[in-house]
Design a protein around this motif. Structure first.
Motif, PDB file in Angstrom:
ATOM      1  N   ILE A 182       0.851  -1.201   0.000  1.00  0.00           N
ATOM      2  CA  ILE A 182       0.000   0.000   0.000  1.00  0.00           C
ATOM      3  C   ILE A 182       0.882   1.245   0.000  1.00  0.00           C
ATOM      4  O   ILE A 182       0.632   2.205  -0.735  1.00  0.00           O
ATOM      5  N   ARG A 183       1.965   1.210   0.804  1.00  0.00           N
ATOM      6  CA  ARG A 183       2.877   2.368   0.836  1.00  0.00           C
ATOM      7  C   ARG A 183       3.534   2.602  -0.519  1.00  0.00           C
ATOM      8  O   ARG A 183       3.549   3.705  -1.041  1.00  0.00           O
ATOM      9  N   TYR A 185       2.898   1.142  -3.645  1.00  0.00           N
ATOM     10  CA  TYR A 185       2.139   1.096  -4.899  1.00  0.00           C
ATOM     11  C   TYR A 185       0.746   1.700  -4.785  1.00  0.00           C
ATOM     12  O   TYR A 185      -0.005   1.698  -5.764  1.00  0.00           O
ATOM     13  N   SER A 186       0.386   2.193  -3.588  1.00  0.00           N
ATOM     14  CA  SER A 186      -0.979   2.696  -3.349  1.00  0.00           C
ATOM     15  C   SER A 186      -1.996   1.675  -3.836  1.00  0.00           C
ATOM     16  O   SER A 186      -2.984   2.027  -4.506  1.00  0.00           O
ATOM     17  N   SER A 187      -1.748   0.429  -3.544  1.00  0.00           N
ATOM     18  CA  SER A 187      -2.632  -0.629  -4.027  1.00  0.00           C
ATOM     19  C   SER A 187      -2.693  -1.754  -2.992  1.00  0.00           C
ATOM     20  O   SER A 187      -1.706  -2.041  -2.317  1.00  0.00           O
ATOM     21  N   SER A 206       0.410   0.255 -11.642  1.00  0.00           N
ATOM     22  CA  SER A 206       1.095   1.413 -11.064  1.00  0.00           C
ATOM     23  C   SER A 206       1.860   2.193 -12.122  1.00  0.00           C
ATOM     24  O   SER A 206       1.915   3.425 -12.090  1.00  0.00           O
TER      25      SER A 206
END
Ligand code: SAM
Ligand code: ZN
Length: 390
Positions: A182-183, A185-187, A206
């Motif tokens: 999450i940090r 790849y914001s995923s 990404s």
């Protein structure tokens, strides 16, 4: 530094001596003063093949950049083994890399086409972000995630250029360290039997999202997951509409927590929370790439290129064949052991399962992601029925 020599493709390389930098009796690349991993020859062989195909299609000489060069294995091979490579700019933050890269350029007689610089990769790329300075091909091959280098790479790439990225942080991308994913790849990743596909799709998504910020459409030509890393090649085309078109293939993956149902939803689509088959809660991964991970035209062009001189050619053929079978198939795959276990029976052979699905009227192919994985357009209920009958 104690060095020795290795040959990859048509290139001779001075490398850190494997017998001098060891851990528990084996060569340990991280112990060497300059990074060189012989296991990545497969990745470098594929890169040479891909660049040959890309440069041929480009129809003119190409400039390339290898900003995380190590001993220069990639950049030197591009200059030596791809005829239309006019110039390679190589860099590394490790001062000890630089003399080794220069030696390797001289050893292969390509020093007049090579520029070597001791610099942070983002700085090097930023210096090439102006029109006239940009590259046709940039290869981002870092330790861990390529995310910190994406923006500067996209800005330093010409319209129609080729971008390659490696990600070795498979644990975050496969959901073992989901907070890290999450940090970086914001995923949101998903830890299950097809987590390598989900991880590769998160990486591809990404890159597509990063390129869209600059009105570039990024389209994956070839993507794969092997050994301990993910790798993907993108053609970048300038234009807001192209960026929108690429983003049209970014969305979410939904997976049922109790049956085998899975599906994808568009980025701006409604997200159901319960399974349409059994009503259980759904788990969600993404944003990620929901389109094809490789282009069939590109794979066809590869099959017409003679790479038999490379040591990993047989392995490449096997991979490319499997990637071709995966084009056009739905997201996710079924692992025979997982399906069979649910049914309380032993797993049939891959061939039997593939034949069974084909006889039932569905497309079914082995997948490069898993030795017992099947990609098919058959719904999960049919997959279970077919396997039960075997
Ligand atoms: C995985 S290795 C590259 C291996 C090389 N591409 C090959 O195929 O042999 C990553 C390299 O990036 C270098 N590096 C790490 N951070 C960097 C940065 N910010 N700028 C430039 N080089 C960096 C390291 O010194 C290391 O040589
Ligand atoms: Zn379900």
């Amino acid at each position: 530094m104690i060095t020795s020599f290795a040959v990859e493709g048509r290139t001779e390389l001075e490398i850190p001596d494997p017998s001098s930098y060891t851990f528990q009796g084996k060569y340990a690349p991280f112990r060497a003063p300059v990074f060189y991993n012989p296991q990545m020859e497969f990745s470098r062989d594929i890169a040479v093949v891909v660049l040959n195909i890309f440069a041929k299609a480009r129809g003119r000489s190409v400039n390339t950049c290898d900003p995380l060069a190590g001993i220069g294995a990639r950049g030197i091979r591009y200059a030596k083994e791809v005829q239309s490579v006019e110039r390679v700019v190589m860099g590394d933050l490790n001062a000890e890399s630089i003399p080794l890269i220069i030696n390797n350029a001289r050893r292969n007689g390509i020093e007049d086409r090579v520029e070597v610089t001791h610099k942070d990769a983002n700085l090097l790329l930023a210096e090439h972000s102006e029109p006239g300075e940009r590259f046709d091909f940039i290869d981002i091959d870092p330790f861990g995630t390529p995310m910190p280098f994406l923006d500067s790479s996209i800005r330093a790439l010409k319209n129609g250029g080729l971008l390659a990225v490696t990600a070795t942080d498979t644990a975050p991308l496969c959901g073992v360290h989901s907070k890290s994913c999450i940090r970086k790849y914001s995923s949101n990743p998903l830890r299950n039997e097809f987590c390598h596909e989900t991880g590769l799709r998160i990486l591809v998504g990404s890159v597509v999202r990063a390129a869209a910020k600059y009105d570039f459409g990024a389209f994956p030509l070839l993507s794969y997951s092997v050994d301990h890393y993910f790798r993907s090649y993108f053609r970048l085309s300038l234009g807001a509409r192209r960026a929108d078109s690429a983003l049209g293939n970014v969305g979410y993956l939904l997976s049922c927590s109790s049956c085998l149902w899975r599906s994808t939803v568009a980025f701006d689509g409604d997200l159901p929370t319960s399974c349409e088959v059994c009503g259980s809660n759904l788990r969600r991964a993404g944003p990620l790439w929901t389109g094809d991970l490789s282009e069939s035209d590109f794979l066809r062009a590869i099959s017409g290129f003679n790479f038999s001189y490379m040591r990993t050619s047989k392995r490449m053929l096997k991979l490319f064949k499997k990637l071709s079978g995966e084009v056009g198939m739905p997201v996710g795959f079924y692992v025979l052991d997982v399906v069979s276990k649910r049914l309380g029976m032993g797993a049939p052979s891959l061939e039997k399962a593939l034949n069974g699905l084909a006889l039932a009227g569905y497309s079914a192919f082995p997948t490069h992601f898993h030795p017992k994985g099947i990609k098919t357009d058959a719904p999960p209920g049919v997959v279970e029925e077919v396997i039960k009958r075997l």
